[in-house]
Write a protein that holds these residues in place. Structure first.
Motif, mmCIF file in Angstrom:
data_model
loop_
_atom_site.group_PDB
_atom_site.id
_atom_site.type_symbol
_atom_site.label_atom_id
_atom_site.label_comp_id
_atom_site.label_asym_id
_atom_site.label_seq_id
_atom_site.Cartn_x
_atom_site.Cartn_y
_atom_site.Cartn_z
ATOM 1 N N ARG A 230 46.335 165.298 24.656
ATOM 2 C CA ARG A 230 47.005 166.589 24.512
ATOM 3 C C ARG A 230 48.250 166.687 25.392
ATOM 4 N NH1 ARG A 230 45.755 169.966 20.617
ATOM 5 N NH2 ARG A 230 43.711 170.867 20.732
ATOM 6 N N ALA A 231 48.682 165.564 25.952
ATOM 7 C CA ALA A 231 49.882 165.444 26.792
ATOM 8 C C ALA A 231 49.752 166.198 28.113
ATOM 9 C CB ALA A 231 51.135 165.878 26.039
ATOM 10 N N ARG A 232 48.530 166.332 28.617
ATOM 11 C CA ARG A 232 48.308 166.959 29.916
ATOM 12 C C ARG A 232 48.090 165.883 30.966
ATOM 13 N NH1 ARG A 232 44.025 171.781 28.605
ATOM 14 N NH2 ARG A 232 45.413 172.992 27.299
ATOM 15 N N ILE A 233 48.415 166.194 32.190
ATOM 16 C CA ILE A 233 48.179 165.264 33.290
ATOM 17 C C ILE A 233 46.685 165.263 33.599
ATOM 18 C CG2 ILE A 233 48.702 164.729 35.689
ATOM 19 C CD1 ILE A 233 51.370 166.217 35.301
ATOM 20 N N SER A 234 46.088 164.072 33.602
ATOM 21 C CA SER A 234 44.654 163.963 33.855
ATOM 22 C C SER A 234 44.344 164.318 35.300
ATOM 23 C CB SER A 234 44.179 162.543 33.580
ATOM 24 O OG SER A 234 44.338 162.220 32.231
ATOM 25 N N PRO A 235 43.208 164.980 35.545
ATOM 26 C CA PRO A 235 42.850 165.372 36.912
ATOM 27 C C PRO A 235 42.356 164.192 37.735
ATOM 28 C CG PRO A 235 41.154 166.049 35.386
ATOM 29 C CD PRO A 235 42.265 165.493 34.562
ATOM 30 N N ARG A 236 42.313 164.386 39.028
ATOM 31 C CA ARG A 236 41.868 163.350 39.970
ATOM 32 C C ARG A 236 40.451 162.899 39.702
ATOM 33 N NH1 ARG A 236 41.752 165.381 45.642
ATOM 34 N NH2 ARG A 236 40.683 163.418 45.891
ATOM 35 N N ARG A 237 39.586 163.822 39.393
ATOM 36 C CA ARG A 237 38.176 163.468 39.195
ATOM 37 C C ARG A 237 37.986 162.546 38.000
ATOM 38 N NH1 ARG A 237 38.695 168.799 37.689
ATOM 39 N NH2 ARG A 237 38.277 169.198 35.482
ATOM 40 N N ARG A 238 38.911 162.574 37.065
ATOM 41 C CA ARG A 238 38.817 161.706 35.890
ATOM 42 C C ARG A 238 39.508 160.362 36.103
ATOM 43 N NH1 ARG A 238 40.034 163.330 29.689
ATOM 44 N NH2 ARG A 238 38.916 161.559 28.828
ATOM 45 N N THR A 239 40.643 160.362 36.777
ATOM 46 C CA THR A 239 41.403 159.133 36.955
ATOM 47 C C THR A 239 40.959 158.332 38.168
ATOM 48 O OG1 THR A 239 43.104 160.273 38.233
ATOM 49 C CG2 THR A 239 43.443 160.103 35.859
ATOM 50 N N GLY A 240 40.399 159.008 39.161
ATOM 51 C CA GLY A 240 39.942 158.307 40.347
ATOM 52 C C GLY A 240 41.025 158.068 41.391
ATOM 53 N N THR A 241 42.157 158.727 41.245
ATOM 54 C CA THR A 241 43.221 158.560 42.233
ATOM 55 C C THR A 241 42.966 159.453 43.437
ATOM 56 O OG1 THR A 241 44.552 160.244 41.141
ATOM 57 C CG2 THR A 241 44.977 157.965 40.521
ATOM 58 N N CYS A 242 43.509 159.061 44.569
ATOM 59 C CA CYS A 242 43.377 159.886 45.771
ATOM 60 C C CYS A 242 44.376 161.043 45.684
ATOM 61 C CB CYS A 242 43.616 159.042 47.022
ATOM 62 S SG CYS A 242 45.278 158.386 47.172
ATOM 63 N N ALA A 243 44.243 162.003 46.571
ATOM 64 C CA ALA A 243 45.090 163.195 46.531
ATOM 65 C C ALA A 243 46.565 162.854 46.722
ATOM 66 C CB ALA A 243 44.649 164.199 47.591
ATOM 67 N N ARG A 244 46.839 161.944 47.628
ATOM 68 C CA ARG A 244 48.224 161.555 47.906
ATOM 69 C C ARG A 244 48.886 160.937 46.679
ATOM 70 N NH1 ARG A 244 49.991 156.452 50.269
ATOM 71 N NH2 ARG A 244 52.157 156.694 50.853
ATOM 72 N N HIS A 245 48.191 160.007 46.056
ATOM 73 C CA HIS A 245 48.772 159.341 44.895
ATOM 74 C C HIS A 245 48.768 160.235 43.660
ATOM 75 C CE1 HIS A 245 48.159 155.542 47.230
ATOM 76 N NE2 HIS A 245 49.402 155.426 46.788
ATOM 77 N N GLN A 246 47.846 161.176 43.569
ATOM 78 C CA GLN A 246 47.862 162.116 42.450
ATOM 79 C C GLN A 246 49.103 162.994 42.510
ATOM 80 O OE1 GLN A 246 45.814 162.180 39.888
ATOM 81 N NE2 GLN A 246 46.634 163.990 38.904
ATOM 82 N N ARG A 247 49.492 163.417 43.696
ATOM 83 C CA ARG A 247 50.716 164.214 43.846
ATOM 84 C C ARG A 247 51.941 163.392 43.451
ATOM 85 N NH1 ARG A 247 47.929 166.032 48.464
ATOM 86 N NH2 ARG A 247 49.007 164.529 49.794
ATOM 87 N N ILE A 248 51.998 162.143 43.901
ATOM 88 C CA ILE A 248 53.130 161.270 43.556
ATOM 89 C C ILE A 248 53.141 160.998 42.060
ATOM 90 C CG2 ILE A 248 54.135 158.990 43.926
ATOM 91 C CD1 ILE A 248 52.874 159.063 46.754
#
Length: 73
Positions: free
Chosen positions: A27-45
């Motif tokens: 749906r062209a939305r940014i996937s959340p951290r809990r789904r992608t497994g990225t840390c908070a710092r890299h999710q912001r980047i």
């Protein structure tokens, strides 16, 4: 574990569209951290890189079926 931390990447390139598409839903939305497994710092980047790619039209703001039909419900 964050994939970017494992690779020791501090910069996420907004021009790497193939990599950024993995972090966007159908749906062209940014996937959340809990789904992608990225840390908070890299999710912001990552979200900043996706937004930059959208701004210069490398990635879509909307899913394909909405662009084709014009439907917005």
């Amino acid at each position: 574990m964050c994939a970017f931390c494992v690779e020791k990447r501090s910069v996420i390139d907004y021009k790497n569209v193939g990599m950024l598409r993995r972090y966007i839903t159908e749906r062209a939305r940014i996937s959340p951290r809990r789904r992608t497994g990225t840390c908070a710092r890299h999710q912001r980047i990552l979200s900043e890189a996706i937004k930059r790619a959208r701004h210069i039209a490398l990635l879509p703001y909307t899913p394909e079926h909405v662009r084709v039909t014009g439907w917005h419900g």
